[in-house]
Design an enzyme around this catalytic site. Structure first.
Site, mmCIF file in Angstrom:
data_model
loop_
_atom_site.group_PDB
_atom_site.id
_atom_site.type_symbol
_atom_site.label_atom_id
_atom_site.label_comp_id
_atom_site.label_asym_id
_atom_site.label_seq_id
_atom_site.Cartn_x
_atom_site.Cartn_y
_atom_site.Cartn_z
ATOM 1 N N GLU A 101 5.181 -30.699 -1.996
ATOM 2 C CA GLU A 101 4.678 -29.715 -2.967
ATOM 3 C C GLU A 101 5.487 -28.424 -2.927
ATOM 4 O OE1 GLU A 101 2.719 -31.457 -0.989
ATOM 5 O OE2 GLU A 101 1.183 -32.434 -2.217
ATOM 6 N N PHE A 142 -13.800 -32.621 2.509
ATOM 7 C CA PHE A 142 -12.504 -33.257 2.714
ATOM 8 C C PHE A 142 -11.461 -32.631 1.787
ATOM 9 C CE2 PHE A 142 -9.482 -36.733 1.595
ATOM 10 C CZ PHE A 142 -8.837 -36.767 2.822
ATOM 11 N N GLN A 143 -10.362 -32.222 2.345
ATOM 12 C CA GLN A 143 -9.244 -31.621 1.605
ATOM 13 C C GLN A 143 -9.634 -30.352 0.855
ATOM 14 O OE1 GLN A 143 -7.180 -34.785 -0.575
ATOM 15 N NE2 GLN A 143 -5.942 -35.073 1.269
ATOM 16 N N LYS A 179 -12.655 -30.517 -9.178
ATOM 17 C CA LYS A 179 -12.505 -31.862 -9.735
ATOM 18 C C LYS A 179 -13.554 -32.176 -10.794
ATOM 19 C CE LYS A 179 -12.179 -36.721 -8.598
ATOM 20 N NZ LYS A 179 -11.910 -37.714 -7.569
ATOM 21 N N MET A 206 23.627 -17.774 10.000
ATOM 22 C CA MET A 206 23.406 -16.342 9.856
ATOM 23 C C MET A 206 22.718 -15.756 11.087
ATOM 24 S SD MET A 206 24.054 -13.765 8.145
ATOM 25 C CE MET A 206 24.274 -13.777 6.361
HETATM 26 C C1 TPP Z 1 12.058 -20.984 6.021
HETATM 27 C C2 TPP Z 1 12.934 -20.080 6.810
HETATM 28 N N1 TPP Z 1 12.915 -20.144 8.152
HETATM 29 C C3 TPP Z 1 13.718 -19.328 8.875
HETATM 30 C C4 TPP Z 1 14.531 -18.415 8.273
HETATM 31 C C5 TPP Z 1 15.398 -17.475 9.095
HETATM 32 N N2 TPP Z 1 16.821 -17.740 8.816
HETATM 33 C C6 TPP Z 1 17.563 -16.985 7.989
HETATM 34 S S1 TPP Z 1 19.113 -17.504 7.826
HETATM 35 C C7 TPP Z 1 18.856 -18.774 8.896
HETATM 36 C C8 TPP Z 1 19.966 -19.737 9.232
HETATM 37 C C9 TPP Z 1 20.313 -20.592 8.080
HETATM 38 O O1 TPP Z 1 21.109 -21.631 8.547
HETATM 39 P P1 TPP Z 1 21.832 -22.615 7.580
HETATM 40 O O2 TPP Z 1 20.932 -23.093 6.523
HETATM 41 O O3 TPP Z 1 22.511 -23.655 8.376
HETATM 42 O O4 TPP Z 1 22.857 -21.677 6.830
HETATM 43 P P2 TPP Z 1 24.129 -20.861 7.347
HETATM 44 O O5 TPP Z 1 23.632 -19.487 7.691
HETATM 45 O O6 TPP Z 1 24.695 -21.589 8.526
HETATM 46 O O7 TPP Z 1 25.018 -20.848 6.175
HETATM 47 C C10 TPP Z 1 17.549 -18.758 9.382
HETATM 48 C C11 TPP Z 1 17.002 -19.696 10.378
HETATM 49 C C12 TPP Z 1 14.494 -18.370 6.862
HETATM 50 N N3 TPP Z 1 15.220 -17.508 6.147
HETATM 51 N N4 TPP Z 1 13.702 -19.226 6.155
#
Ligand code: TPP
Lengths: 555, 171
Positions: free
Chosen positions: A47, A109-110, A159, A465
């Protein structure tokens, strides 16, 4: 007619062509009604992805996106999608099933209190208490989602209401005494703005996502040319002016170019249009545009003065206000300022090391050069910032990214939504390996519905990052950012789902891989770009620093 | 900037559609935005479909401006006005105070001076009803402490601006 049939008929009347969602017990009647409808339903595999896809559809097309989920877990899975759309003001309507009215409040439920849960992350939400509220609420939901400052609206339908008989009289008008977006812009303030513009010697336009939402790009470009003033954009404002336009300095803020950040710091006037001055854009607000007066044009009065001081506030729709402004300003040459910006541009270009290593910046440049009309969505992280830096967006709604919430897993389902809005276009999700894994199951959706989305993974085997921050600010203590999956084969995974997988290891293979991918029109394509693992995004303004306190890489 | 940013109390009058969930929306907004709420009262107006909330907030002018703008964004909120200045503000309190045969007379006398009313009498306590502005209520409550306050309930403030000004649907 049955409540469920009334819902589907109302959606048809709203012009809905595509719905993303997953059925379940509480919404089964509505799906039953959908069986007889011309509306295309895309069955996503999660979803969250359904809501992101509706969001991507909305961002690409400008039309309101629609998603369905069942009650409880279906509805709670929609939460991240709603928060993402809310932060970026994207118009979507999400319809959730709810347990029958007689069971609400008994932990049935749900059952989940989804209207309670989503109150702070929707523009508005409804739970239908009486059958006669159903149709007016749908009418209002579409109206609220798409007008004023757009945003997500949720309708929770028990529902039993979908099963009982309702009279079908879809309202023509809404009756919302408390909702009157101010679109015009106060003439006196517009005059004052014009005056400041004429007096200014070093003006800069800061264009945000609001310019794109109000379809004000033509007016924005005209404004820039008339003053004349250079334009810096926020991440959300990318595409509000073609980035190939001589007056466009690209995006600004934490990973914006040096010349854009210098220009914003040294200017004497900021003409801010449709932006909320996010901390990623302004850096430290105390030292933001220290020599400048600020004109702020926004449709949401609450944004004005929220984050930065404002000298001329103008509440109104960007398109309207810019048109009025254009009538009363005229051209004035500002040679010194132009020269200064030009010299920053030549002195501090965006750059990366050019050698025989596979670098993400090069890949993104090639995507742009080979298919400049491609719609690009992004995940979150380094991939997103490189895409923002090196993909020279040509037109509004071409660059789609989760700016406000920064949602990993957004880009791929958003690409599915964009592709549904524009089946003939190329749509590329610029991804990180970490982010792609967050909604990778949607490969099944693409295969199922012949959706030819391309996923270009900048595969650095890191949560890149976060690793970059650990490198720069935490003494290279790489806590939980190494994705030890050298053996993992994204290409095989893609094939396993029934899509196409390509592996690229050298710069010389990039073009061929991209061309091959763009040829494929009936399936998803995953290109696993095995990029330099320790590549960083530069320039960088550390969190909390001023926009001129920029860290640069080595070249 | 700093001198008009000083912290103080503001009274905001809000007209809302009388629908389920509106109160939750308002409180959710305050929590999410980290706004400091001191009291909130709700009741209907002369129109059954419209309620009035009176909200007392703690904050500087900038924060109160944000509170009002954010409230205004809620779809079911019809009108938001700052009524801090030049308004009649009232609150109702019920105080149950310990009373013996020796102290009862004195308590009733004090209540009369404050135009309070005794609304319940029992063997060893009294309930006094009092309306008034904040200062009056504070003064009375302080006076009652010497006798021993057993229970106290306040409604929170309601307010209305003096004279011609009105916060109503069709002024
Ligand atoms: C749902 C979610 N969880 C955690 C983060 C924190 N976060 C920001 S950038 C990042 C790393 C992203 O890694 P990747 O997708 O491999 O991209 P890259 O930076 O290596 O290009 C994380 C964990 C986020 N932005 N969103």
């Amino acid at each position: 007619m049955r409540g469920a049939d009334a819902i589907v008929k109302a959606l048809e009347e709203e012009g809905v062509k595509t719905i993303f969602g997953i059925p379940g017990g509480a919404i089964i009647e509505v799906y039953d009604a959908l069986y007889d409808s011309q509306i295309t339903h895309i069955l996503t595999r999660h979803e969250q992805a359904a809501v992101h896809a509706a969001d991507g559809y909305a961002r690409a097309s400008g039309k309101t996106g629609v998603a369905f989920t069942t009650s409880g877990p279906g509805a709670t899975n929609a939460v991240t999608g709603l928060a993402t759309a809310y932060m970026d003001s994207s118009p979507i309507v999400v319809l959730t099933g709810q347990v029958p009215r007689s069971l609400i409040g008994y932990d049935a439920f749900q059952e989940a209190d989804i209207t309670g849960i989503t109150m702070p992350i929707t523009k508005h939400n409804y739970i239908i208490h009486k059958p006669e509220e159903l149709l007016p609420s749908i009418k209002e939901a579409f109206y609220i989602a798409s007008t004023g400052r757009p945003g997500p609206v949720l309708i929770d339908v028990p529902k039993d209401i979908t099963a009982i008989d309702v009279e079908y009289n879809y309202p023509k008008k809404v009756n919302l005494p408390g909702y009157k977006p101010n679109l015009k812009g106060h003439p006196k303030q517009i005059k004052r703005a014009a005056q400041l513009i004429m007096e200014s010697e070093r003006p800069i336009i800061l264009a945000g996502g609001g310019v794109i939402l109000s379809n004000a790009s033509d007016e924005l470009v005209k404004l820039a040319e008339t003053i004349p003033a250079h334009v810096v954009t926020t991440l959300m404002g990318k595409g509000s002016i073609p980035e190939t336009h001589p007056l466009c300095l690209g995006f600004v803020g934490m990973h914006g170019s040096k010349y854009a950040n210098y220009a914003l710091t040294e200017c004497d006037l900021v003409i801010a249009v449709g932006t909320r001055f996010s901390d990623r854009t302004t850096g430290n607000v105390e030292s933001f545009a220290p020599y400048a007066k600020i004109i702020h044009i926004d449709v949401d009065p609450a944004e004005i003065g929220k984050n930065v001081r404002v000298d001329v506030p103008i509440v109104g729709d960007a398109k309207n206000v810019l048109s009025s402004l254009l009538k009363i300003i005229s051209y004035k040459k500002r040679k010194e300022w132009e020269d200064r910006i030009a010299s920053w541009r030549t002195k501090y270009p965006l750059r990366y090391r050019k050698d025989d290593k596979l670098r993400p910046q090069y890949i993104i440049e090639r995507i742009f050069e080979i298919e400049p009309d491609t719609i690009v969505t992004t995940e979150v992280g380094q991939n997103q910032m490189w895409a923002a830096q090196y993909f020279k967006t040509k037109y509004p709604r071409q660059f789609i990214s989760s700016g406000g919430l920064g949602t990993m897993g957004f880009g791929f389902p958003a690409a599915i939504g964009a592709q549904m809005a524009f089946p003939e276009k190329n749509v590329v999700d610029v991804a990180g390996d970490g982010s792609f894994l967050m909604n990778i199951q949607e490969l099944a959706t693409c295969v199922d519905f012949n959706i030819p989305v391309k996923i270009a993974i900048m595969n650095n085997q890191f949560l890149g990052m976060v690793r970059q921050w650990q490198e720069l600010f935490y003494k290279e203590r790489y806590s939980a950012t190494c994705l030890r999956c050298k053996e993992m084969r994204f290409d095989k995974i893609a094939e396993g789902f029934g899509g196409v997988g390509i592996v690229v290891e050298r710069p010389s293979e990039v073009d061929e891989a991209l061309k091959e991918a763009f040829e494929i029109r009936d399936r998803p394509v995953v290109i696993d770009f095995r990029v330099e693992r320790l590549e960083n995004v530069y320039p960088m303004v550390p969190a909390g620093a001023g926009l001129n306190q920029i860290i640069d890489g080595e070249y | 900037m700093s001198n008009n940013n000083k912290r103080s109390k503001y009274t905001i009058s809000v007209l809302v559609e009388n629908k389920p969930g509106v109160l939750a929306r308002v409180s959710s907004l305050f929590r999410r935005r980290n706004f400091n709420i001191e009291s909130l009262t709700v009741g209907t107006t002369d129109r059954e479909d419209i309620s009035r909330m009176t909200i007392v907030v703690n904050g500087d002018t900038k924060m109160v401006e944000q509170v009002m703008k954010q409230l205004n964004k809620l779809i079911e909120i019809i009108k938001v006005s700052d009524v801090t200045e030049n308004s009649v503000e009232r609150e109702l309190v019920l105080i149950k105070v310990k009373a013996t045969s020796e102290t009862r007379g004195e308590i009733v006398e004090l209540a009369n001076i404050f135009r309070g009313r005794v609304v319940d009498v029992s063997k060893d306590s009294l309930i006094i009803e009092l309306t008034g502005d904040e200062d009056k209520i504070r003064a009375f409550v302080n006076l009652m402490r010497q006798f021993g306050i057993r229970e106290l309930a306040r409604t929170g403030k309601v307010a209305m601006q003096r004279g011609e000004k009105i916060v109503a649907l069709n002024p």
